[in-house]
Design a protein around this motif. Structure first.
Motif, short mmCIF file in Angstrom:
data_model
loop_
_atom_site.label_atom_id
_atom_site.label_comp_id
_atom_site.label_asym_id
_atom_site.label_seq_id
_atom_site.Cartn_x
_atom_site.Cartn_y
_atom_site.Cartn_z
N GLU A 358 34.76 39.99 36.24
CA GLU A 358 33.46 40.61 36.12
C GLU A 358 32.64 40.30 37.35
OE1 GLU A 358 31.69 39.14 32.54
OE2 GLU A 358 31.01 37.28 33.47
N SER A 359 31.87 41.29 37.78
CA SER A 359 31.09 41.12 39.00
C SER A 359 30.04 42.23 39.10
CB SER A 359 32.01 41.19 40.23
OG SER A 359 31.25 41.25 41.42
N GLU A 360 28.94 41.89 39.76
CA GLU A 360 27.93 42.91 40.06
C GLU A 360 28.52 44.01 40.95
OE1 GLU A 360 25.73 39.40 38.69
OE2 GLU A 360 27.38 39.71 40.10
N TYR A 361 29.54 43.66 41.74
CA TYR A 361 30.17 44.67 42.60
C TYR A 361 30.82 45.75 41.74
CZ TYR A 361 32.03 46.44 47.01
OH TYR A 361 32.27 47.23 48.11
N ALA A 410 24.95 33.65 43.60
CA ALA A 410 24.90 35.03 44.08
C ALA A 410 25.37 35.16 45.52
CB ALA A 410 23.49 35.58 43.96
N ILE A 411 25.35 34.05 46.27
CA ILE A 411 25.76 34.12 47.67
C ILE A 411 27.23 34.53 47.81
CG2 ILE A 411 26.49 31.71 47.92
CD1 ILE A 411 25.10 31.74 50.66
N ALA A 412 28.04 34.18 46.80
CA ALA A 412 29.47 34.51 46.86
C ALA A 412 29.70 36.02 46.83
CB ALA A 412 30.21 33.85 45.70
N LEU A 413 28.72 36.78 46.33
CA LEU A 413 28.85 38.23 46.31
C LEU A 413 28.88 38.80 47.73
CD1 LEU A 413 28.88 40.67 44.32
CD2 LEU A 413 26.39 40.71 44.50
N HIS A 414 28.20 38.12 48.65
CA HIS A 414 28.14 38.57 50.04
C HIS A 414 29.13 37.82 50.93
CE1 HIS A 414 24.33 40.52 48.90
NE2 HIS A 414 24.05 39.39 48.25
N THR A 437 33.07 42.63 51.12
CA THR A 437 31.90 41.87 51.58
C THR A 437 30.71 42.79 51.89
OG1 THR A 437 32.69 42.00 53.87
CG2 THR A 437 33.37 40.08 52.59
N ASP A 438 30.80 44.05 51.51
CA ASP A 438 29.80 45.04 51.93
C ASP A 438 28.86 45.45 50.79
OD1 ASP A 438 31.74 46.27 50.44
OD2 ASP A 438 31.85 48.07 51.67
#
Length: 618
Positions: A358-361, A410-414, A437-438
């Motif tokens: 699961e992820s915001e991405y 949240a930093i791991a999302l970027h 990473t985008d």
């Protein structure tokens, strides 16, 4: 910061030219022999995509190239040199990514990584094709073919014509091979409602607290038309494992990460060479599905159709892809909006049911598909309003519009980004993964696309403000100096806690940002949103102004000096012109019509006051 696509695009082009050309010669990136067809295509698209999508940035008609565009690309050469050197750069790309058998290759290369950091991928694994490359190759090939078609009409130099002819043949072959590969990367996954995946899907879509039995029934009913379409129309390059005729089974469809296991060869007359066997499991990936949908959309864009870029066989392949495009959009749009109350999409983060991630991405990926579907089926105001709230929430969760706290996950999302295990890759070496990473650039692109779709003033303003905030965030992430200066991605500029990377330059994020500028240019090319209230006000003002103007024209000529009478006549002529213009645009630009009507009313009032003063002898 305000979105100014022309100014921003010129800055990006200036930086791309500085990074990619040395003394006017295209220079490859230093990859130590581990190149990626995806990365190389992204770098070329930073130039070719705006040059072929935005008339103001066209480079295929040297006599029409804008002065500020030439200034931004002065490191490349003059208006005659630029097209020739772009042809040379794309020729190098096609030559580099063609194998010894003269078959186009779509290697992921260094964009692939091992799940185990201590493991080393095999050369065979790095040479595997990936959906990102297929999709990018479609976009780049179409941009190239259109560029060459216009250029050869404008430039008649023999050397340019010969270079263009050779590149066109190679590009057309690559386009066909990419289309065939996308057909063979599409998959339909069938599963029982009582299986772990079936229960996960039901839990995902059941936002209204219904019984599992009722949810399964509703899903099966909504899937019947899609199942029938897949059974009847989708045959090229598809091997469905399981009984598609069994209506009791649930399904999901989309694109896997590469050629799917047991995908049959596509029968085609195009010279695409031997079609390799697939390795990817028959499981759709949201990320690769969105990437595929973006590339396929270019096949039936207005530009592609107007210039006639596809031959008869390519049109047949494109139609097969378009069917997959429509069915996939309908499926994910249905899942995203399933239920009567809360949407599954609004339950952030989205859960990828097949891989228990699961992820915001993933939420952003589903939102991207929904945005495309909203364009296709003309969205309602409710659909738009709810989707706007999702985009705003994603920006908050990604700490784009909020401050990052110490140790914030949240930093791991970027950085390091969201990692996808590439199921099936372990059959020829260590398990592989793909890293995204985008997120910020993708969120900006989808926000701008949704803003262009919205014709509701409140939603439009919310989306535009959000887009400006995301752009401000992205603009801070430009590399300040050294290699890649003013390109992306200096992640530590906004997230100082992120780990230091050896090479900050990311053509992936840079290319996505370029796509955002192209989308923003398209947004501003649209007519402004019409306001019914403003239209009524403009109509009322015009009615009053027209009436008072007619009354003024009925007044006898005043006994004034000739120069004063001439000045009064000029004022009335100008007022008449403004009224005529206001009537012409009142339906499309009521705000401007209001302004013109108010100006005329002001002029007429001054004239009336002057007439009254003159009659009193003042």
């Amino acid at each position: 910061m305000r979105i100014q696509p022309r100014q921003h695009m010129l800055e990006i082009w200036r930086a791309v030219a500085r990074q990619s050309f040395h003394h006017g010669v295209w220079r490859p990136d230093d990859t130590d022999g581990d190149s990626s067809s995806v990365e190389d295509a992204e770098r070329l698209l930073c130039l070719m995509y705006p040059a072929t999508e935005l008339p103001a940035f066209r480079l295929d008609a040297p006599d029409e190239t804008a002065a500020d565009v030439l200034a931004a690309l002065q490191r490349v050469g003059n208006n005659i040199d630029i097209p020739r050197k772009l042809i040379g750069a794309i020729t190098d790309f096609t030559r580099t990514h063609t194998d010894e058998a003269s078959v186009p290759s779509f290697a992921g290369g260094r964009y692939f990584s091992a799940v185990d950091p201590a493991a080393e991928l095999t050369p065979e694994q790095r040479a595997l094709g990936v959906v990102d490359s297929y999709s990018m190759s479609i976009t780049l090939s179409l941009a190239t073919l259109g560029f060459l078609k216009v250029l050869t009409r404008k430039v008649h130099r023999k050397d340019v014509q010969e270079m263009a002819e050779k590149l066109e043949a190679a590009t057309r072959t690559r386009l066909s091979a990419a289309m065939v590969s996308l057909l063979r990367s599409f998959t339909v996954n069938l599963f029982d409602a009582d299986s772990p995946q079936g229960r996960a899907v039901c839990a995902l879509v059941n936002q209204d607290g219904l019984s599992n039995r009722l949810v399964v029934h509703q899903l099966q009913q909504r899937l019947k038309p899609l199942r029938a379409s897949i059974r009847e129309y989708i045959t090229l390059g598809l091997n469905v494992v399981g009984d598609l005729d069994n209506d009791n089974l649930l399904l999901e469809c989309g694109w896997s990460w590469g050629l799917v296991q047991d995908a049959p060869p596509v029968d085609t007359t195009e010279p695409v060479g031997a079609q390799p066997k697939g390795l990817a499991h028959q499981v759709p990936y949201l990320y690769f599905t969105v990437v595929a949908l973006d590339g396929i959309a270019d096949l039936f864009s207005e530009r592609t159709l107007t210039l006639g870029l596809l031959n008869d066989e390519q049109q047949r392949l494109a139609e097969a892809l378009r069917l997959r495009w429509e069915i996939t959009q309908q499926y994910w749009s249905m899942v995203a909006r399933f239920g009567e109350e809360r949407w599954p999409l609004e339950d952030i983060p989205w859960r990828a049911t097949a891989r228990v991630q699961e992820s915001e991405y993933f939420s952003l990926s589903v939102a991207a598909i929904l945005v495309q579907d909203l364009v296709r089926r003309r969205a309602t105001d409710d659909d738009l309003t709810r989707t706007v709230a999702v985009m705003e929430e994603l920006a908050v969760r990604a700490k784009i519009t909020r401050r990052m706290t110490d140790g914030d996950p949240a930093i791991a999302l970027h950085h390091p980004g969201v990692r996808l295990p590439l199921l099936g890759s372990e059959s020829i070496g260590p398990p592989m993964q793909w890293t995204m990473t985008d997120f910020s650039a993708q969120l900006l692109k989808r926000t701008i696309q949704l803003c262009a779709l919205s014709r509701n003033i409140e939603s439009h303003d919310r989306l535009l403000r959000l887009a400006e905030q995301i752009l401000d965030h992205l603009w801070k992430r430009r590399i300040p100096s050294g290699p890649g200066a003013n390109l992306w991605d200096n992640i530590r500029a906004v997230y100082p806690q992120s780990a230091q990377t050896g090479t900050p330059l990311s053509w992936s994020t840079t290319e996505r940002t370029v796509e955002c500028m192209v989308a923003a240019a398209g947004l501003y090319e649209q007519p402004p949103i019409r306001s019914r209230t403003l239209n009524d006000i403009a109509t009322a003002l015009l009615s009053e102004a027209s009436h008072l103007f007619g009354k003024e024209m009925m007044e006898p000529a005043p006994a004034l000096e000739e120069s004063v009478r001439n000045d009064l006549s000029d004022q009335l002529t100008v007022a008449e012109g403004k009224l005529r213009r206001a009537r012409q645009i009142v339906d499309d630009r009521p705000g401007t019509a209001c302004t013109l009507a108010l100006q005329v009313l002001g002029q007429l009032d001054e004239i009336a006051l002057g007439r009254r003063a003159a009659s009193r002898g003042v």
